[in-house]
Design a protein around this motif. Structure first.
Motif, short mmCIF file in Angstrom:
data_model
loop_
_atom_site.label_atom_id
_atom_site.label_comp_id
_atom_site.label_asym_id
_atom_site.label_seq_id
_atom_site.Cartn_x
_atom_site.Cartn_y
_atom_site.Cartn_z
N THR A 132 6.11 2.24 7.40
CA THR A 132 5.75 3.55 6.62
C THR A 132 7.19 4.16 6.09
O THR A 132 7.47 4.69 4.99
CB THR A 132 4.95 4.41 7.06
OG1 THR A 132 3.85 3.75 7.22
CG2 THR A 132 4.54 5.83 6.43
N LYS B 120 2.36 1.64 -3.39
CA LYS B 120 1.38 2.48 -4.34
C LYS B 120 1.22 3.69 -4.23
O LYS B 120 0.86 4.66 -5.14
CB LYS B 120 -0.12 1.57 -4.37
CG LYS B 120 0.13 0.08 -4.50
CD LYS B 120 -1.24 -0.59 -4.22
CE LYS B 120 -1.21 -2.07 -4.78
NZ LYS B 120 -2.46 -2.67 -3.98
N THR B 121 0.96 4.41 -3.03
CA THR B 121 1.12 5.64 -2.47
C THR B 121 2.26 6.65 -3.01
O THR B 121 1.75 7.68 -3.66
CB THR B 121 0.67 5.94 -1.04
OG1 THR B 121 -0.30 5.05 -0.43
CG2 THR B 121 0.48 7.24 -0.60
N GLU C 289 0.71 -1.29 0.17
CA GLU C 289 -0.16 0.33 -0.01
C GLU C 289 1.02 1.31 0.21
O GLU C 289 0.42 2.38 -0.71
CB GLU C 289 -1.04 0.01 1.22
CG GLU C 289 -2.31 -1.07 1.08
CD GLU C 289 -2.81 -0.86 -0.10
OE1 GLU C 289 -3.54 0.19 -0.48
OE2 GLU C 289 -3.09 -1.92 -0.91
N ARG C 290 1.94 1.23 0.67
CA ARG C 290 2.85 2.41 0.85
C ARG C 290 3.64 2.64 -0.48
O ARG C 290 3.64 3.95 -1.02
CB ARG C 290 3.84 2.23 2.07
CG ARG C 290 3.16 2.25 3.21
CD ARG C 290 2.55 3.52 3.55
NE ARG C 290 2.09 3.27 4.99
CZ ARG C 290 1.01 2.92 5.26
NH1 ARG C 290 -0.06 2.83 4.48
NH2 ARG C 290 0.60 2.75 6.63
N GLU D 53 0.48 13.29 0.41
CA GLU D 53 -0.53 12.02 0.17
C GLU D 53 0.07 10.58 0.94
O GLU D 53 -0.77 9.80 0.86
CB GLU D 53 -0.86 11.60 -1.17
CG GLU D 53 -1.15 12.88 -2.08
CD GLU D 53 -1.43 12.41 -3.74
OE1 GLU D 53 -1.13 11.16 -3.85
OE2 GLU D 53 -1.76 13.06 -4.39
N TYR D 54 1.08 10.99 1.71
CA TYR D 54 1.69 9.79 2.24
C TYR D 54 1.59 9.97 3.75
O TYR D 54 1.88 11.18 4.36
CB TYR D 54 3.12 9.79 2.01
CG TYR D 54 3.74 8.27 2.15
CD1 TYR D 54 3.66 7.19 1.36
CD2 TYR D 54 5.00 8.48 3.14
CE1 TYR D 54 4.14 5.96 1.88
CE2 TYR D 54 5.70 7.32 3.62
CZ TYR D 54 5.15 6.09 2.82
OH TYR D 54 5.85 5.02 2.89
#
Length: 212
Positions: free
Chosen positions: A128, A91-92, A88-89, A178-179
């Motif tokens: 993250t 992709k972000t 997910e990270r 956005e992160y």
């Protein structure tokens, strides 16, 4: 025969020479030849020369244009919570280089092992950070620098007029907007050093995680 990383050829080796050799091997020696390159790394003159010559040499041209979703799914095959979070990270941040993804995966697995037993939110912060740090260490042309991340604070950055005037800083700030990364603490600093230097001080890492 495979000619790889054509964009890295030295100044004394021209694209015309390489493509001429490829044509010779194909036509005169009956070889099957593959040419791989990142065309975005070519200068404008090199691009003009390449596209002029490649039409005479290549039977088939294929553009490899992968999405962040595909890169994450190809590079990370596991289905553990760590793998899901890292995907997910990735992709972000829109990371598409599979080599970078695989390196981030190795960093994340090492980190999750070192932080086994800590709270889920602490591990989530660590993962993250390691995705961001791995991107920074492996793609310096695109990602925020180590120094930028060490002093990063999303709240102060939004009021820093000097940052707005700088194109690289502005693009980095927009990527981080956005992160889920707002500032850099002691745990983050250790993970940054791990991604860049390759050494993980597990005792200091666990102490920072315990404090957090």
């Amino acid at each position: 025969i495979c000619f790889d990383d054509l964009e890295r050829a030295g100044n004394t080796l021209t694209l015309r020479d390489v493509l001429g050799l490829a044509s010779f091997l194909k036509e005169q020696r009956g070889c099957k030849v593959a040419i791989l390159l990142n065309n975005e790394k070519l200068s404008s003159d090199e691009k003009t020369e390449f596209y002029l010559q490649i039409e005479k040499v290549a039977d088939v041209s294929i553009k490899f244009d992968i999405s962040p979703e595909d890169a994450a799914n190809i590079g990370i095959l596991g289905n553990k919570n760590t793998d899901i979070t890292v995907k997910e990270r990735i992709k972000t941040l829109r990371i598409t280089n599979i080599r970078t993804v695989k390196k981030i995966e190795r960093l994340a697995h090492r980190l999750s092992t070192a932080l086994d037993g800590f709270e889920e939110r602490t591990l989530d912060q660590a993962l993250t950070t390691v995705v961001l740090a791995g991107w920074s260490a492996n793609e310096p042309d695109a990602a925020p620098t180590r120094d930028f991340l060490k002093s990063y604070n999303s709240y102060s950055a939004s009021f820093d007029k000097k940052q707005v005037a700088s194109a690289p800083l502005e693009s980095w700030r927009l990527a981080l907007n956005e992160y889920p990364y707002t500032s850099t603490d002691e745990l983050d600093l250790l993970i940054l050093d791990f991604a860049y230097d390759g050494y993980l001080d597990e005792d200091r890492l666990r102490a920072a995680a315990q404090t957090l």
